[in-house]
Design an enzyme around this catalytic site. Structure first.
Site, PDB file in Angstrom:
ATOM      1  N   ALA A  73       9.172 -45.127  53.872  1.00 42.35           N
ATOM      2  CA  ALA A  73       9.828 -45.965  52.859  1.00 42.35           C
ATOM      3  C   ALA A  73      11.223 -46.342  53.360  1.00 42.35           C
ATOM      4  CB  ALA A  73       9.850 -45.259  51.511  1.00 42.35           C
ATOM      5  N   SER A  74      12.273 -46.148  52.567  1.00 44.89           N
ATOM      6  CA  SER A  74      13.603 -46.635  52.958  1.00 44.89           C
ATOM      7  C   SER A  74      14.290 -45.804  54.035  1.00 44.89           C
ATOM      8  CB  SER A  74      14.504 -46.751  51.728  1.00 44.89           C
ATOM      9  OG  SER A  74      14.121 -47.868  50.957  1.00 44.89           O
ATOM     10  N   VAL A  75      13.678 -44.722  54.479  1.00 40.14           N
ATOM     11  CA  VAL A  75      14.173 -44.060  55.685  1.00 40.14           C
ATOM     12  C   VAL A  75      13.989 -45.002  56.881  1.00 40.14           C
ATOM     13  CG1 VAL A  75      13.980 -42.003  57.138  1.00 40.14           C
ATOM     14  CG2 VAL A  75      13.683 -41.804  54.676  1.00 40.14           C
ATOM     15  N   LYS A  77      15.171 -47.972  56.827  1.00 44.53           N
ATOM     16  CA  LYS A  77      16.359 -48.834  56.865  1.00 44.53           C
ATOM     17  C   LYS A  77      17.394 -48.439  57.922  1.00 44.53           C
ATOM     18  CE  LYS A  77      16.205 -50.834  52.211  1.00 44.53           C
ATOM     19  NZ  LYS A  77      14.908 -50.339  51.704  1.00 44.53           N
ATOM     20  N   TYR A 181      21.097 -53.317  45.886  1.00 46.39           N
ATOM     21  CA  TYR A 181      20.074 -52.809  46.806  1.00 46.39           C
ATOM     22  C   TYR A 181      18.914 -53.787  46.827  1.00 46.39           C
ATOM     23  CZ  TYR A 181      17.316 -49.179  49.123  1.00 46.39           C
ATOM     24  OH  TYR A 181      16.567 -48.457  50.029  1.00 46.39           O
TER      25      TYR A 181
END
Length: 393
Positions: A73-75, A77, A181
């Site tokens: 997921a947003s890891v 980014k 975000y």
């Protein structure tokens, strides 16, 4: 490079730390707040704590292992943001470039119909005026009506088509005047493709993963048997996340629609904000390399630029005491955040149940990847883990 092993537990070089962190993990597992997790803690580049706890698949009784793969997921980014900064280091990209230099068709307008300039730095710091579908109030919000993908669903569209849909939605504010975000790192993914001339997966591998020997991380699960099964917090215990299940994060929002099978779909477009699959060890290697000054990835001044607060006086909802850098939040006021972390600590997480932080002042890099949402991302567990690491509370 910090090794990535398959062991469930290794002796800690800090027994007191291990006792505190073990107690937090055991409590979470016993109370069914987490099904399983991998926690790695490095201090000044030395791995001082490592544990794979609980189950990767509860129904199959598959134990969690250190080399278990997770939907990041947003890891994703900070990894993709690091790749963009690597292109800056190569002088192929500038933070002040207008995005249309590389993506001529990406021209979202303001609500009055005017089309402002969006710079690369606006995308990387979530100040471009974009949003996320999952934060809309209901299924009739503008991103939903446009059919934009958050990068976590089973979208069958291409990255280019998703950019077209994102650009069709009016900006929420003029670039640089607010923080929200957003899908901006998915746009950065397309930017990386345009600048590098490579598909995003190949570009990320070339610019970030391969130099670190991070071979267990990419946009598709390379070994499905090692992929953790995701769960959702529930009573009396978490339930298995269903395909196309929607789970709200905050009250008043429609929530994330998940496609766990996306991690196995080589045809799914690569989401720069949410689409990667990897191990805790690979994530730790990326983050700890940045903590130590960038190593083979980036020059130290660009790492400092990532860790600099870029949002000034802009308000970050639900993040007291924090500003935003490039790829992660940056702690400005530990008192306001009620945190023992040092000023300047980097932190973020992922909606499949992950959290991480880097406290450069203390040489700390901490990665917790779990298979339980949302406890592993923003539940009491994350606070208890943080406080156990600092010996607080």
């Amino acid at each position: 490079m910090i090794p990535n092993r398959a062991s469930s537990r290794q002796p800690s070089t800090d027994p007191a730390l291990a006792e505190r962190v073990d107690a937090v993990l055991s409590r979470q597992l016993e109370t069914h707040r987490l099904v399983g997790a991998v926690v790695l803690i490095a201090r000044d580049g030395e791995l001082v704590y490592r544990r794979a706890a609980g189950l990767a698949d509860r129904e199959a009784r598959t134990p969690m292992r250190e080399d278990t793969q997770f939907r990041l997921a947003s890891v994703t980014k900070p990894i993709v943001s690091t790749a963009a900064m690597a292109l800056v280091a190569q002088h192929k990209l500038s933070l002040d470039d207008d995005v249309t230099r590389w993506l001529p068709g990406f021209r979202p307008a303001l609500r009055d119909g005017s089309v402002p300039g969006i710079r690369v730095r606006h995308l990387l710091t979530h100040t471009a005026g974009l949003g996320y579908r999952f934060t809309e109030a209901d299924a009739t919000g503008p991103y939903a009506r446009a059919g934009a993908s958050d990068g976590l669903d089973a979208a069958s569209i291409t990255l280019a088509e998703n950019l077209r849909r994102i650009a069709s939605v009016p900006l929420q504010f003029a670039p640089g005047t607010g923080w929200n975000y957003s899908l901006s790192i998915d746009v950065v993914g397309a930017l990386i493709e345009a600048v590098s001339g490579l598909p995003l997966a190949d570009a990320i591998d070339t610019l970030v993963l391969r130099p670190l020997g991070a071979r267990d991380t990419g946009f598709v699960a390379r070994d499905p048997a090692r992929l953790a099964t995701p769960y959702v917090n529930d009573t009396p215990q978490p339930h298995r996340l269903a395909e196309n299940e929607t789970v709200p994060i905050f009250d008043g929002t429609v929530g994330v629609t998940y496609s766990p099978s996306r991690a196995l779909d080589a045809d799914a477009f690569p989401s720069g904000g949410a689409g990667m699959v990897g191990t805790a060890g690979d994530v730790l290697n990326v983050l700890d390399t940045l903590r130590a000054g960038g190593g083979s990835l980036l020059p130290a001044d660009l790492v400092d630029e990532m860790g600099r607060a870029h949002t000034g006086n802009l308000e970050l909802p639900d993040l007291p005491g924090a500003e935003f850098g490039i790829g992660f939040s940056v702690l400005r006021d530990p008192l306001a955040a009620a945190s023992p972390e040092s000023v300047g600590t980097w932190r973020w997480g992922g909606v499949y149940g992950h959290s991480w932080f880097v406290d450069r002042a203390r040489g700390l890099t901490v990665v917790s990847l779990s298979n339980t949402l949302y406890e592993g991302m923003n539940g009491q567990y994350t606070i208890d883990l943080r406080d156990a690491i600092y010996g607080a509370g």
